[in-house]
Design a protein around this motif. Structure first.
Motif, short mmCIF file in Angstrom:
data_model
loop_
_atom_site.label_atom_id
_atom_site.label_comp_id
_atom_site.label_asym_id
_atom_site.label_seq_id
_atom_site.Cartn_x
_atom_site.Cartn_y
_atom_site.Cartn_z
N ASP A 103 0.82 -1.21 0.00
CA ASP A 103 0.00 0.00 0.00
C ASP A 103 0.86 1.26 0.00
OD1 ASP A 103 -2.37 -1.42 -0.03
OD2 ASP A 103 -2.48 -1.54 2.16
N PHE A 104 1.93 1.25 0.78
CA PHE A 104 2.82 2.40 0.86
C PHE A 104 4.26 1.92 0.59
CE2 PHE A 104 -0.73 3.21 3.76
CZ PHE A 104 -1.26 4.34 3.16
N PRO A 105 4.62 1.70 -0.68
CA PRO A 105 5.97 1.19 -0.98
C PRO A 105 7.04 2.23 -0.67
CG PRO A 105 4.82 1.72 -3.00
CD PRO A 105 3.85 1.92 -1.89
N ARG A 153 10.49 -1.52 -9.93
CA ARG A 153 11.62 -1.73 -10.84
C ARG A 153 12.96 -1.62 -10.09
NH1 ARG A 153 12.07 -1.25 -16.44
NH2 ARG A 153 14.20 -0.90 -17.13
N THR A 154 13.07 -0.65 -9.20
CA THR A 154 14.28 -0.49 -8.40
C THR A 154 14.47 -1.67 -7.46
OG1 THR A 154 14.00 1.91 -8.51
CG2 THR A 154 15.50 1.06 -6.82
N SER A 196 6.22 -13.44 -11.59
CA SER A 196 5.70 -13.64 -10.24
C SER A 196 4.41 -12.86 -10.10
CB SER A 196 6.71 -13.17 -9.20
OG SER A 196 6.23 -13.40 -7.91
N THR A 197 3.39 -13.50 -9.55
CA THR A 197 2.09 -12.87 -9.33
C THR A 197 1.79 -12.87 -7.85
OG1 THR A 197 1.30 -13.68 -11.46
CG2 THR A 197 -0.37 -12.97 -9.90
N MET A 198 1.41 -11.70 -7.32
CA MET A 198 1.07 -11.57 -5.90
C MET A 198 -0.22 -10.77 -5.74
SD MET A 198 4.48 -11.19 -3.74
CE MET A 198 5.80 -12.38 -3.92
N PRO A 199 -0.99 -11.16 -4.75
CA PRO A 199 -2.24 -10.43 -4.52
C PRO A 199 -1.99 -9.08 -3.85
CG PRO A 199 -1.98 -12.13 -2.89
CD PRO A 199 -0.84 -12.27 -3.82
N ARG A 200 -2.86 -8.14 -4.16
CA ARG A 200 -2.78 -6.83 -3.48
C ARG A 200 -3.35 -6.98 -2.10
NH1 ARG A 200 -1.36 -2.47 -6.67
NH2 ARG A 200 -1.59 -2.82 -8.89
N GLY A 201 -2.71 -6.31 -1.16
CA GLY A 201 -3.11 -6.44 0.24
C GLY A 201 -3.95 -5.37 0.67
#
Length: 149
Positions: free
Chosen positions: A81-83, A88-89, A144-149
């Motif tokens: 939510d708040f990366p 990319r970095t 890679s696939t990940m769900p949004r939290g």
């Protein structure tokens, strides 16, 4: 009763007689001392080729593992939510610098409930200058696939 066997040698000479010395410098016997070294030198290019192919296969596997690690790190960062930085970095930082500099490709697809990150990395060659027709080992591509939290 004693049995005596007669052994006939080439030329009819007895076994305990003088040995035949081949033509060559006087006083020197002909030996096969350098034969093994010559055979080894003939076999050495094949050994080097097999070693280089083994190293190249290991390098391709390492590149694929690094692409998978980078894809997971980028997908994890993209779903936060708040990366703290860009995905990319995060992908570039999670892999070896010498792999991230050449042939790195980042692609992100996402919806409202999940994010898929795909990383492509060019597999480096062991022998410099082999980027031509026969030296291409392709690219390692991992997603890679990940769900949004």
């Amino acid at each position: 009763m004693t049995v005596t066997a007669r052994v006939k040698h080439s030329g009819g000479k007895r076994a305990d007689g003088p040995r035949c010395v081949p033509a060559g410098p006087p006083g020197r016997r002909r030996t096969d001392r350098g034969q093994v070294a010559i055979e080894y030198l003939g076999f050495l290019p094949l050994l080097i080729l097999v070693a280089l192919l083994a190293i190249q296969a290991g390098l391709a596997a390492y590149t694929a593992a690094q692409a998978g690690t980078a894809a997971r790190a980028a997908a994890r960062t993209a779903t936060q939510d708040f990366p703290t930085g860009s995905a990319r970095t995060a992908a570039r930082d999670s892999m070896s610098d010498w792999l991230a500099n050449d042939g790195f490709r980042y692609r992100e697809r996402g919806g409202t409930d999940e994010v898929t990150v795909t990383i492509e990395i060019k597999v480096p060659n062991v022998v410099p200058g082999m980027d031509g027709k026969w030296g291409k080992w392709g690219k390692a591509k991992r997603s890679s696939t990940m769900p949004r939290g």
